[in-house]
Design an enzyme around this catalytic site. Structure first.
Site, short mmCIF file in Angstrom:
data_model
loop_
_atom_site.label_atom_id
_atom_site.label_comp_id
_atom_site.label_asym_id
_atom_site.label_seq_id
_atom_site.Cartn_x
_atom_site.Cartn_y
_atom_site.Cartn_z
N ASP A 12 -62.47 -36.68 -4.59
CA ASP A 12 -62.86 -35.38 -4.03
C ASP A 12 -62.39 -35.25 -2.58
OD1 ASP A 12 -63.99 -32.87 -4.02
OD2 ASP A 12 -66.06 -33.57 -3.78
N HIS A 29 -53.66 -32.01 -2.59
CA HIS A 29 -53.55 -32.52 -3.96
C HIS A 29 -52.32 -33.41 -4.11
CE1 HIS A 29 -56.93 -30.12 -4.97
NE2 HIS A 29 -56.31 -28.96 -4.98
N LEU A 123 -54.21 -53.36 -16.32
CA LEU A 123 -55.18 -52.33 -15.95
C LEU A 123 -55.11 -51.11 -16.87
CD1 LEU A 123 -57.14 -51.19 -13.59
CD2 LEU A 123 -55.09 -49.99 -12.83
#
Ligand code: IPE
Ligand code: IPE
Ligand code: MG
Length: 236
Positions: A12, A29, A123
């Site tokens: 965020d 972004h 991962l």
């Protein structure tokens, strides 16, 4: 020290970070997308096995067409730039959320990355996109009801129900971190965070560096996770 197998992050603060520098929200972004690469690498090096990143919620459609359009192009940007490196590091790319409601090109980039990396054993980099936890739970309940109607009246336990969720075989979240100071969950992984440790950090997502991540993981390691029980040291 407690192990963080599954780290979930609510990425965020991109918009506020950009605005503070006099830039458009979209620039936040873009910086945030590059940071996905840095944090995935750092989390992998710290021993995290599942990293689930909240990229776009079912509520984020409320934003302007311009911003939504920009966000929908970021998966292509991310994987064009970094997929080679993700493959070299053995990352397995996965998604949660309804891809069918995304622009076709966005969905394709994500399914292609998942397909290309499906045999990797490193991962698990899980992108939550058009994801909302209430929607996820609702769909799971509907799917289970259909299975029952089709003649599978098997007793359903918590483990069994969790396999109907979008996270299927992914273990519960150990540690949930939200950046940029907001202290709420925003419809993220409600079932899966039942016993997660929570942390809210002031840094915005573009400012969330590997150093900040490692500090969070260290603090996580010191938490006493009791799961409703009592630790021996506390018993008299
Ligand atoms: C997080 O940053 C990215 C998404 C929710 C897509 P925001 O865009 O929410 O940035 P702020 O919270 O408005 O600063
Ligand atoms: C949560 O952030 C969703 C993502 C990070 C993708 P928001 O910025 O959309 O959350 P609210 O609206 O502040 O709760
Ligand atoms: Mg926000």
């Amino acid at each position: 020290m407690g192990e963080c197998r599954h780290l979930a992050i609510i990425m965020d603060g991109n918009g506020r970070w950009a605005k503070a520098q006099g830039k458009p929200r979209t620039m936040g972004h873009l910086a945030g997308a590059d940071n996905v690469r840095n944090i995935a690498i750092a989390a992998n090096e710290a021993g995290v096995k599942y990293l689930t990143l909240y990229a776009f919620s079912t509520e984020n459609w409320k934003r302007s067409e311009e911003e939504v359009g920009y966000l929908m192009k970021l998966p292509a940007y991310l994987f064009q730039k970094y997929m080679k490196e993700f493959m070299e590091r053995g990352f397995r790319i996965r998604t949660i959320g309804e891809l069918s409601r995304l622009p076709a090109a966005t969905a394709k980039v994500l399914t292609d990355a998942a397909e290309e990396s499906k045999n990797n054993t490193g991962l698990n980099l899980i992108i939550a996109i058009n994801y909302g936890s209430r929607r996820e739970i609702l769909l799971a309940a509907k799917h289970y009801a259909q299975d029952v109607l089709a003649g599978r009246p098997e007793d359903l336990d918590e483990e069994g129900f969790s396999r109907y969720l979008m996270t299927e075989d992914i273990p519960d979240v150990d540690f949930l971190v939200r950046t940029s100071g907001e202290q709420r969950i925003s419809n993220y992984l409600l079932w899966q965070i039942a016993y997660a440790e929570l942390m809210f950090v002031p840094e915005s997502w573009p400012e969330f560096t590997p150093e900040v991540l490692n500090r969070c993981l260290q603090a996580f390691g010191k938490r006493d996770r009791r799961y409703g029980g009592v630790h021996e040291s506390a018993e008299s």
